[in-house]
Design an enzyme around this catalytic site. Structure first.
Site, mmCIF file in Angstrom:
data_model
loop_
_atom_site.group_PDB
_atom_site.id
_atom_site.type_symbol
_atom_site.label_atom_id
_atom_site.label_comp_id
_atom_site.label_asym_id
_atom_site.label_seq_id
_atom_site.Cartn_x
_atom_site.Cartn_y
_atom_site.Cartn_z
ATOM 1 N N TYR A 133 1.175 -13.833 18.248
ATOM 2 C CA TYR A 133 1.930 -13.066 17.267
ATOM 3 C C TYR A 133 2.661 -13.949 16.259
ATOM 4 O O TYR A 133 3.318 -13.447 15.354
ATOM 5 C CB TYR A 133 2.957 -12.177 17.972
ATOM 6 C CG TYR A 133 2.368 -10.899 18.528
ATOM 7 C CD1 TYR A 133 1.460 -10.929 19.587
ATOM 8 C CD2 TYR A 133 2.715 -9.658 18.009
ATOM 9 C CE1 TYR A 133 0.924 -9.755 20.103
ATOM 10 C CE2 TYR A 133 2.180 -8.480 18.514
ATOM 11 C CZ TYR A 133 1.292 -8.535 19.565
ATOM 12 O OH TYR A 133 0.763 -7.377 20.057
ATOM 13 N N LYS A 184 -4.724 -16.534 31.320
ATOM 14 C CA LYS A 184 -6.172 -16.766 31.273
ATOM 15 C C LYS A 184 -6.364 -18.287 31.255
ATOM 16 O O LYS A 184 -7.017 -18.848 30.361
ATOM 17 C CB LYS A 184 -6.739 -16.067 30.024
ATOM 18 C CG LYS A 184 -8.226 -15.911 30.002
ATOM 19 C CD LYS A 184 -8.789 -14.931 31.019
ATOM 20 C CE LYS A 184 -10.307 -15.004 30.960
ATOM 21 N NZ LYS A 184 -10.958 -14.465 32.162
ATOM 22 N N ASP A 217 -7.530 -10.628 33.620
ATOM 23 C CA ASP A 217 -8.599 -9.643 33.845
ATOM 24 C C ASP A 217 -8.505 -9.082 35.263
ATOM 25 O O ASP A 217 -8.655 -7.878 35.491
ATOM 26 C CB ASP A 217 -9.994 -10.221 33.532
ATOM 27 C CG ASP A 217 -10.233 -11.614 34.093
ATOM 28 O OD1 ASP A 217 -9.297 -12.226 34.649
ATOM 29 O OD2 ASP A 217 -11.379 -12.106 33.990
ATOM 30 N N ASP A 241 1.263 -6.834 25.503
ATOM 31 C CA ASP A 241 1.031 -5.653 24.670
ATOM 32 C C ASP A 241 -0.025 -4.763 25.328
ATOM 33 O O ASP A 241 0.143 -3.548 25.458
ATOM 34 C CB ASP A 241 0.577 -6.101 23.276
ATOM 35 C CG ASP A 241 0.335 -4.923 22.342
ATOM 36 O OD1 ASP A 241 1.170 -4.003 22.336
ATOM 37 O OD2 ASP A 241 -0.691 -4.922 21.639
ATOM 38 N N ASP A 245 0.410 -0.970 27.682
ATOM 39 C CA ASP A 245 -0.230 0.316 27.374
ATOM 40 C C ASP A 245 -0.945 0.818 28.633
ATOM 41 O O ASP A 245 -0.924 2.016 28.940
ATOM 42 C CB ASP A 245 -1.234 0.194 26.219
ATOM 43 C CG ASP A 245 -0.606 0.538 24.855
ATOM 44 O OD1 ASP A 245 0.612 0.331 24.696
ATOM 45 O OD2 ASP A 245 -1.349 1.002 23.963
HETATM 46 C C1 IPM Z 1 4.024 -2.582 20.343
HETATM 47 C C2 IPM Z 1 3.132 -2.460 19.134
HETATM 48 C C3 IPM Z 1 3.361 -3.655 18.203
HETATM 49 C C4 IPM Z 1 2.904 -4.903 18.933
HETATM 50 C C5 IPM Z 1 2.661 -3.551 16.833
HETATM 51 C C6 IPM Z 1 3.049 -2.307 16.092
HETATM 52 C C7 IPM Z 1 2.955 -4.750 15.965
HETATM 53 O O1 IPM Z 1 1.809 -2.336 19.521
HETATM 54 O O2 IPM Z 1 5.256 -2.616 20.181
HETATM 55 O O3 IPM Z 1 3.512 -2.588 21.469
HETATM 56 O O4 IPM Z 1 1.724 -5.248 18.920
HETATM 57 O O5 IPM Z 1 3.769 -5.524 19.555
HETATM 58 MN MN MN Z 2 1.523 -2.068 21.673
#
Ligand code: IPM
Ligand code: MN
Ligand code: NAD
Length: 354
Positions: A133, A184, A217, A241, A245
């Site tokens: 990032y 990784k 993984d 990230d 999710d």
């Molecule tokens: C998150 C989002 C952000 C990230 C994006 C919007 C830059 O996906 O907060 O998880 O990748 O960190």
């Molecule tokens: Mn995200």
């Protein structure tokens, strides 16, 4: 002393859920003052402002926390304002801990057969100030058949050490027993070689906590197979990230996944894990629970642990007894309720726990 909270609702469903979150927190009648800022796609398209000059300094000096909705707008497909707003605050305020609890609040929210609340209690520590990032890279011979594109993965000893240390400290403070580091290192031998070495050094300072380094993984697979094996996962920015999710999906989805972007002892930022959800924006369909739970994380950071617990309990109760936005209907059944309906029920649940 009154603490000032900067509310940045942002884009899409951000304002819809921020309204509910602030209303909920205000109902606690704490010495907090919520001040609204209109930074986001609309403002950027109108006058070119992402965050105004000097704003970061104002935040540092005058505010205790930032309560953030989401950024993302179909009119800005490159999402440059996310970099100039959200990532800018993560980096410039040095919010190195992206704390993302993946905790099942109700058995029915688990999509995994046979897994219940006791099996899904994971806290993810995502490094939040470097990695892929960092924004270092470039393209060469753009648009030609020989085009080269590079993104530099930045891993510093200081950055890795402080996020690993935060994960172990959290385990100790909460009587937890296990920390897993996901990398990784079999492929990214330099950057993630550093993660392996530093993780081993930090874990040696916390001998009572079981430490395990795993490839990401394998962790992704194992989170589906046996999530109960994990208490704390620490990882780099990008893997965090993605894994968070996944963690959200295991615990009810993005509609209820909360996060804190934290620098202990300094101004920190609290936001749902989800984005601006342009597909449902403006339709009253957004689930406000992720924003509410992010508010609970913010209260905890500000020293209001009891009130944070009350907000979390109110969310659990609303899930148990109330109506649900469309995202939760496949898991919980019933007819889809609106953001405002769920928000009103949540407020009632909170006030009845006084
Ligand atoms: C998150 C989002 C952000 C990230 C994006 C919007 C830059 O996906 O907060 O998880 O990748 O960190
Ligand atoms: Mn995200
Ligand atoms: P998203 O999180 O916005 O949406 C993914 C899916 O989840 C969509 O189907 C959406 O409707 C659903 N969803 C998300 N939040 C919900 C909620 N509260 N209630 C009900 N359903 C919800 O992710 P995306 O579609 O990949 O991204 C949309 C935009 O948001 C992009 O511009 C992206 O860059 C941005 N984004 C911002 C953040 C942030 O501000 N922290 C996080 C992720 C994505």
């Amino acid at each position: 002393m009154v603490q000032r909270i900067a509310v940045i609702p942002g884009d899409g469903i951000g304002p819809e859920v921020a309204r509910i979150g602030v209303r909920l927190l205000e109902s606690l009648e704490l010495p907090l003052r919520f001040e609204w800022f209109d930074f986001g796609a609309e403002r950027y398209l109108r006058d070119g402002t992402m965050l105004p000059a000097g704003f970061m300094e104002t935040l540092r000096k005058d505010f205790a926390a930032i309560y953030f909705g989401a950024v993302g707008d179909p009119r800005l497909p490159g999402n440059e304002h996310a970099k100039g707003i959200l990532l800018a605050m993560r980096f410039e305020l040095d919010l190195y801990i992206n704390l993302r609890p993946c905790i099942l609040l109700d058995d029915r929210l688990s999509p995994l057969k046979g897994k219940a609340r006791a099996d899904l209690r994971i806290t993810m520590f995502r490094e939040n100030t470097e990695g892929l990032y960092a924004g270092i890279g470039g393209v060469f011979k753009k648009g030609t058949a020989d085009e080269v594109a590079q993104e530099v993965d930045v891993n510093t000893r200081k950055g890795v050490e402080r996020i690993c240390e935060a994960a172990f400290a959290w385990a100790e403070q909460r009587g937890l027993k296990r920390v897993c580091m996901a990398d990784k290192a079999n492929v990214m031998v330099f950057g993630h070689g550093l993660w392996r070495r530093v993780f081993a050094e930090v874990s040696a300072r916390h001998p009572a906590i079981e430490a395990k380094a795993m490839y990401v993984d394998a962790v992704a697979m194992d989170l589906i197979r046996q999530p109960e094996a994990y208490e704390i996962i620490v990882t780099n920015n990008l893997f965090g990230d993605i894994l968070t999710d996944l963690g959200a999906a295991l615990t009810g989805g993005l509609g209820i996944a909360a996060s804190g972007n934290i620098h202990p002892g300094r101004i920190s930022l609290f936001e749902p894990v989800h984005g601006s959800a342009p597909d449902i924006a403006g339709k009253g369909k957004a689930n406000p629970l992720a924003m509410a739970l992010s508010g609970a994380l913010m209260l905890e950071h500000l020293g209001y642990a009891l009130e944070a617990q009350r907000v979390q309990s109110a969310v659990e109760r609303q899930i148990r007894q109330g109506a649900h936005t469309a995202d939760l209907v496949p898991l919980l059944g019933g007819a889809a309720a609106t953001t405002e309906q769920v928000g009103a029920e949540l407020l009632a649940c909170l006030s009845s726990t006084k």
